[in-house]
Design a protein around this motif. Structure first.
Motif, PDB file in Angstrom:
ATOM      1  N   ILE A   1       0.683  -1.362  -0.013  1.00  0.00           N
ATOM      2  CA  ILE A   1       0.042  -0.009  -0.060  1.00  0.00           C
ATOM      3  C   ILE A   1       0.627   1.220  -0.048  1.00  0.00           C
ATOM      4  O   ILE A   1       0.729   2.076  -0.798  1.00  0.00           O
ATOM      5  N   GLU A   2       1.950   1.259   0.986  1.00  0.00           N
ATOM      6  CA  GLU A   2       2.645   2.501   0.794  1.00  0.00           C
ATOM      7  C   GLU A   2       3.593   2.749  -0.289  1.00  0.00           C
ATOM      8  O   GLU A   2       3.629   4.001  -0.790  1.00  0.00           O
ATOM      9  N   GLU A   3       4.073   1.845  -0.952  1.00  0.00           N
ATOM     10  CA  GLU A   3       4.673   2.114  -2.159  1.00  0.00           C
ATOM     11  C   GLU A   3       3.760   2.207  -3.327  1.00  0.00           C
ATOM     12  O   GLU A   3       4.629   2.485  -4.537  1.00  0.00           O
ATOM     13  N   SER A   4       2.923   1.978  -3.366  1.00  0.00           N
ATOM     14  CA  SER A   4       1.736   2.004  -4.502  1.00  0.00           C
ATOM     15  C   SER A   4       1.464   3.386  -4.966  1.00  0.00           C
ATOM     16  O   SER A   4       1.833   4.520  -4.371  1.00  0.00           O
TER      17      SER A   4
ATOM     18  N   THR B   1      -2.682  -3.313  -5.458  1.00  0.00           N
ATOM     19  CA  THR B   1      -1.744  -2.131  -5.655  1.00  0.00           C
ATOM     20  C   THR B   1      -1.076  -2.128  -6.739  1.00  0.00           C
ATOM     21  O   THR B   1      -0.636  -3.229  -7.425  1.00  0.00           O
ATOM     22  N   PHE B   2      -0.966  -0.992  -7.221  1.00  0.00           N
ATOM     23  CA  PHE B   2      -0.082  -0.759  -8.676  1.00  0.00           C
ATOM     24  C   PHE B   2       0.994   0.267  -8.428  1.00  0.00           C
ATOM     25  O   PHE B   2       0.940   1.345  -7.854  1.00  0.00           O
TER      26      PHE B   2
ATOM     27  N   PHE C   1      -1.425   3.752  -7.044  1.00  0.00           N
ATOM     28  CA  PHE C   1      -2.723   3.816  -6.789  1.00  0.00           C
ATOM     29  C   PHE C   1      -3.163   2.295  -6.472  1.00  0.00           C
ATOM     30  O   PHE C   1      -2.518   1.469  -6.660  1.00  0.00           O
ATOM     31  N   LEU C   2      -4.688   2.223  -5.955  1.00  0.00           N
ATOM     32  CA  LEU C   2      -5.020   0.974  -5.481  1.00  0.00           C
ATOM     33  C   LEU C   2      -6.374   0.702  -6.211  1.00  0.00           C
ATOM     34  O   LEU C   2      -6.985   1.625  -6.551  1.00  0.00           O
ATOM     35  N   ALA C   3      -6.715  -0.585  -6.287  1.00  0.00           N
ATOM     36  CA  ALA C   3      -8.042  -0.947  -6.743  1.00  0.00           C
ATOM     37  C   ALA C   3      -8.697  -1.885  -5.666  1.00  0.00           C
ATOM     38  O   ALA C   3      -8.141  -2.810  -5.054  1.00  0.00           O
TER      39      ALA C   3
END
Length: 362
Positions: free
Chosen positions: A29-32, A83-84, A34-36
């Motif tokens: 989460i921290e390094e992403s 996470t992307f 954006f998220l889905a």
């Protein structure tokens, strides 16, 4: 645009797997960039289908009120997170996917005992897709909303405070006292027998502990109250639970140093158990605290259930809900809305948008 899937974690959804991989989830989460997110529910609407429940003449307030009234008794019991992160060297996105099975198992007798309903069409759809209901109900990750967590932490702090003020006992009932207690007539023989057993334990140099027979909560309360004044030093009292879920008391002979060590261990264990009870809510908190863009498709119910289950009950009106949502998820993007709005509508009109499942008409 190129994507590379590098990891799939927590598919079993068990608490053990969740704890082992929670740090990796935080890091992803921290390094992403954006998220889905996406959720699966035990039902979509109570009574009529969502398409019959809502219509094009509804105001946003009407739609919110209908979904709040008819959908929040269902359970979000699977949560998907991707996470992307863009890799500039490889010129592609690195995707990490996580799949969580969620179930609100009670932490202890003070924990909320959640009631929820199921909808046959939703269960049938999930079963046909190979959904593993055993993973949900047997090993699903627990959770607490913020108010439930606050109440349990206050109870734990209160219990510790009482224990620290009671001398040698590592656990004291909220009504424990340093004065002789009034014991009901029908319980006097029971307490007298317990006292005799403790006296024998203290006199016997070979035995270091005594395990009492399982008893009722009221009897355990009487035991704690009696021991708090009758044996102010030299013993450690603890309630345990058997494999059969029967609660019983163990009494051990200890010196002051050993008592403090056991008390510290007990507090650490209680803290760990409470953190385990907060469970999946920690992932939602991490997403919220990250401030990252959160993407979903047709995601109104996903957002409503996420806030309802992991933060607080939904507010009464739409304006409050929007304000709350902006605090939890400050950056949201719904691809269904995006695809039906200019200029993207023109770009995607040749593409057939089709969803499967009972929520496709939302």
């Amino acid at each position: 645009m190129n994507y590379s899937t590098v990891i799939l974690l927590c598919e079993s959804g068990s608490t053990h797997d969740f704890k082992d991989n929670l740090t990796k989830v935080y890091e992803a989460i921290e390094e992403s960039d954006f998220l889905a997110i996406d959720g699966e529910f035990s039902g979509i609407s109570d009574g009529p289908s969502v398409s019959a429940l809502t219509n094009g003449f509804d105001t946003p307030e009407d739609r919110y009120q209908k979904l709040k009234k008819h959908s929040m008794d269902f359970l979000l019991f699977q949560f998907g997170l991707c996470t992307f992160k863009y890799d500039h060297t490889e010129e592609k996105y690195i995707m990490k996917s996580f799949n969580f099975y969620i179930f609100p198992k009670p932490f202890n007798r003070s924990s909320p005992d959640v009631k929820f309903v199921c909808q046959s069409s939703s269960i049938d759809f999930l079963a046909n897709q190979g959904f593993d209901f055993n993973k949900v109900f047997r090993t699903g990750i627990p959770y607490l909303n913020q108010e439930e967590e606050r109440q349990l932490r206050e109870q734990l702090d209160e219990k510790r405070s009482q224990a620290n003020g009671a001398g040698s006992l590592s656990y004291i009932s909220p009504n424990a006292t340093k004065c002789p207690v009034t014991i009901p007539e029908d319980q006097k023989k029971f307490i007298e027998k317990v006292v005799e057993q403790i006296e024998d334990l203290l006199k016997n140099e070979e035995n270091e502990s005594l395990e009492l027979e399982p008893c009722t909560g009221f009897q355990r309360k009487l035991i704690y109250q009696t021991l708090s004044w009758k044996y102010p030093k030299g013993i450690h009292v603890e309630t345990l639970e058997s494999d059969k879920k029967e609660r019983y008391i163990v009494i051990s002979k200890v010196n002051e140093e050993e008592r403090k060590r056991r008390e510290q261990q007990k507090q650490e264990k209680e803290q760990e158990e409470l953190n385990d009870a907060v469970g999946f809510s920690r992932v939602i908190h991490a997403i919220a605290n990250s401030g990252k863009l959160v993407i979903g498709h047709n995601m109104l119910l996903d957002v409503m259930h996420t806030i309802h289950q992991f933060y607080c009950p939904l507010p009464d009106d739409l304006s409050e809900f929007k304000e709350l949502t902006s605090c939890v998820f400050p950056r949201l993007l719904d691809t269904k809305l995006m695809a039906s709005t200019q200029p993207f509508k023109e770009e995607t009109k040749s593409v057939i948008h089709e969803e499967t499942g009972p929520g496709s008409d939302l």
